[in-house]
Design a protein around this motif. Structure first.
Motif, short mmCIF file in Angstrom:
data_model
loop_
_atom_site.label_atom_id
_atom_site.label_comp_id
_atom_site.label_asym_id
_atom_site.label_seq_id
_atom_site.Cartn_x
_atom_site.Cartn_y
_atom_site.Cartn_z
N ILE A 1 0.81 -1.22 0.00
CA ILE A 1 0.00 0.00 0.00
C ILE A 1 0.85 1.27 0.00
O ILE A 1 1.99 1.29 0.44
CB ILE A 1 -0.94 0.02 1.21
N GLN A 2 0.25 2.34 -0.51
CA GLN A 2 0.77 3.69 -0.34
C GLN A 2 0.23 4.27 0.97
O GLN A 2 -0.85 3.88 1.43
CB GLN A 2 0.32 4.60 -1.48
N TYR A 3 0.98 5.20 1.55
CA TYR A 3 0.47 5.96 2.68
C TYR A 3 1.08 7.36 2.61
O TYR A 3 2.09 7.59 1.95
CB TYR A 3 0.79 5.29 4.01
N ARG A 4 0.45 8.31 3.28
CA ARG A 4 0.93 9.69 3.24
C ARG A 4 2.21 9.85 4.06
O ARG A 4 2.38 9.22 5.10
CB ARG A 4 -0.16 10.62 3.76
N THR A 5 3.08 10.73 3.56
CA THR A 5 4.37 10.96 4.19
C THR A 5 4.55 12.44 4.51
O THR A 5 3.66 13.27 4.26
CB THR A 5 5.51 10.50 3.27
N MET A 6 5.73 12.77 5.00
CA MET A 6 6.07 14.15 5.32
C MET A 6 5.90 15.06 4.11
O MET A 6 5.48 16.22 4.23
CB MET A 6 7.51 14.21 5.82
N LEU A 7 6.23 14.56 2.90
CA LEU A 7 6.13 15.39 1.70
C LEU A 7 4.68 15.72 1.36
O LEU A 7 4.43 16.62 0.55
CB LEU A 7 6.81 14.69 0.52
N ASP A 8 3.73 14.98 1.93
CA ASP A 8 2.31 15.28 1.75
C ASP A 8 1.80 16.22 2.82
O ASP A 8 0.60 16.50 2.89
CB ASP A 8 1.49 13.99 1.79
N GLY A 9 2.70 16.67 3.70
CA GLY A 9 2.26 17.48 4.83
C GLY A 9 1.58 16.65 5.91
O GLY A 9 0.84 17.19 6.74
N ALA A 10 1.84 15.33 5.90
CA ALA A 10 1.17 14.42 6.82
C ALA A 10 2.02 14.18 8.06
O ALA A 10 3.21 14.50 8.09
CB ALA A 10 0.89 13.09 6.11
N ASN A 11 1.38 13.60 9.07
CA ASN A 11 2.12 13.13 10.22
C ASN A 11 1.71 11.70 10.54
O ASN A 11 0.97 11.06 9.77
CB ASN A 11 1.97 14.06 11.43
N PHE A 12 2.17 11.18 11.68
CA PHE A 12 1.96 9.77 12.00
C PHE A 12 0.49 9.38 12.03
O PHE A 12 0.12 8.26 11.64
CB PHE A 12 2.63 9.44 13.34
N PRO B 1 15.45 18.49 15.32
CA PRO B 1 14.48 19.42 14.71
C PRO B 1 14.73 19.59 13.22
O PRO B 1 15.87 19.75 12.78
CB PRO B 1 14.74 20.72 15.48
N GLY B 2 13.66 19.52 12.46
CA GLY B 2 13.76 19.68 11.01
C GLY B 2 13.97 18.39 10.26
O GLY B 2 13.79 18.35 9.03
N SER B 3 14.36 17.32 10.93
CA SER B 3 14.57 16.04 10.26
C SER B 3 13.21 15.46 9.86
O SER B 3 12.18 15.75 10.48
CB SER B 3 15.30 15.06 11.16
N PRO B 4 13.17 14.62 8.80
CA PRO B 4 11.90 14.01 8.41
C PRO B 4 11.25 13.22 9.55
O PRO B 4 10.03 13.27 9.72
CB PRO B 4 12.30 13.09 7.26
N VAL B 5 12.06 12.50 10.33
CA VAL B 5 11.51 11.72 11.44
C VAL B 5 10.86 12.65 12.45
O VAL B 5 9.73 12.41 12.92
CB VAL B 5 12.62 10.89 12.10
N ASN B 6 11.54 13.73 12.80
CA ASN B 6 11.01 14.68 13.76
C ASN B 6 9.72 15.31 13.26
O ASN B 6 8.73 15.43 14.00
CB ASN B 6 12.07 15.75 14.05
N ARG B 7 9.72 15.71 12.01
CA ARG B 7 8.55 16.39 11.45
C ARG B 7 7.35 15.46 11.35
O ARG B 7 6.20 15.87 11.60
CB ARG B 7 8.89 16.98 10.08
N TYR B 8 7.57 14.19 11.00
CA TYR B 8 6.45 13.26 10.84
C TYR B 8 5.86 12.85 12.18
O TYR B 8 4.66 12.57 12.27
CB TYR B 8 6.93 12.02 10.10
#
Length: 361
Positions: free
Chosen positions: A153-164, A257-264
């Motif tokens: 499956i696909q799921y939304r990521t940081m680039l979609d402005g999504a979070n966990f 701060p600012g890392s993809p993991v942190n942002r998601y």
């Protein structure tokens, strides 16, 4: 919902599907086949941000785990069972760039035999930046040939402005959709497992421990259950704020701060809130877990899955953790490590996964 899909029956080969140029997966009993299919590098993977890796790693506690050292020459083989492939099935509509709706899609591999088969929902990794459903074709094909419907499956990521929360909701949406269309795809809706790697491992764990937590059920098919009966978590994070604690100090930026993991994994301006930690939700009724981590994983600390394992066991949840001696963070061929995935596609590892999926305990 308008579902787009292409159905092909594959008698021993996945060539021509855009899914690879080899054959489908081999039977667990040891039949001799061909190498398992591999897919081209999914669009965009070559443009992922650089991945930070540790220069040193401290040994992790293995007292509650089983250490294995698979022979990397003993690779899974393919091509002994015909598979049915259905691609690009839209399972949900979610907000996209500019607020415009976009479709999330899934691909299915299933035995080309009548009857109902257990469902395995595969959740790819991608650093919370990308989620290409084309990943893991060889492993998915192998599992499908063992008698499972495997949906990637696909799921939304940081680039979609999504979070966990969005990612967990997307996985649960796919599960509800597949249950709603179980007859169409030959699925036994009473036997559903999630299987994730890296970021996907984190989401698989979150989905497993939030059975019945309605906050994460959003979208269509809400009359269907999103509960799962088994979880396979390969090198996912749990207490993500400490995901670099086994590494050299410079790796702190991996979750900084600012890392993809942190942002998601931020909610309401708070990074790594308890709501983003699967350990927060653990309860005795959670499904059985099968957990893997490489002892030489230099992206996600091995202690991440150890913390999850110990918390599950403390709550009375059946959980088994394997440490793959010398293995790293899965298949990293896209960053120039073509051999890194070999331990994970061995018969030793994949047969453990298949046995668990057949009989979770």
């Amino acid at each position: 919902m308008n579902r787009l899909g292409k159905v092909l029956i594959v008698a021993g080969s996945l060539a021509g599907l855009g899914l690879g140029n080899a054959t489908s997966a081999a039977a667990q009993g040891g039949a001799t086949g061909a190498p398992c299919p591999t897919s081209p590098l999914p669009p965009g993977m070559a443009h992922m941000p650089p991945i930070q890796t540790a220069t040193s790693i401290k040994p992790s506690d293995t007292s509650t785990s089983t250490v294995i050292k698979p022979d990397v020459a003993d690779q899974i083989s393919c091509g002994n069972t015909a598979l049915k492939a259905v691609s690009n099935i839209a399972f949900a509509r979610v907000p996209g760039p500019g607020g415009q709706p976009r479709a999330l899609a899934l691909d299915i591999l299933a035995p080309a035999t009548p009857g109902k088969h257990p469902l395995v929902v595969y959740i790819t990794g991608g650093g919370f930046v990308m989620a290409p459903k084309e990943n893991g074709l060889s492993l998915r094909s192998y599992v499908a040939e063992q008698g499972f419907v495997v949906a990637s499956i696909q799921y939304r990521t940081m680039l979609d402005g999504a979070n966990f929360r969005d990612g967990v909701a997307d996985v649960k949406s796919a599960i509800r959709f597949l249950r709603a269309h179980a007859a169409e795809y030959g699925i036994d809706p009473s036997r559903v497992a999630v299987w994730g790697e890296s970021a996907g491992g984190y989401l698989a764990a979150m989905v497993g421990v939030t059975n019945g937590v309605k906050d994460f059920d959003q979208g269509d098919n809400l009359d269907q259950s999103s509960a799962v009966q088994a979880v396979v978590d390969k090198f996912g994070t749990s207490d993500t704020a400490t995901a670099a604690e086994d590494f050299n100090p410079e790796m702190a930026g991996f979750v900084g701060p600012g890392s993809p993991v942190n942002r998601y994994l931020t909610e309401g301006g708070v990074a790594f809130p308890p709501a983003a930690n699967p350990i927060t939700y653990i309860k005795r009724s959670d499904p059985p877990f099968l957990i893997f981590h490489g002892s030489n994983d230099r992206i996600v600390s091995p202690s991440q899955t150890l913390k999850l394992q110990n918390a599950l066991r403390a709550a009375g949840v059946p959980s088994t953790r394997y440490v793959v001696d010398g293995a790293g963070h899965g298949d990293l061929a896209f960053i120039g490590d073509p051999k890194g995935g070999l331990p994970w596609s061995t018969n030793a590892v994949m047969r453990i996964i298949v046995r668990f999926l057949h009989d979770p305990k």
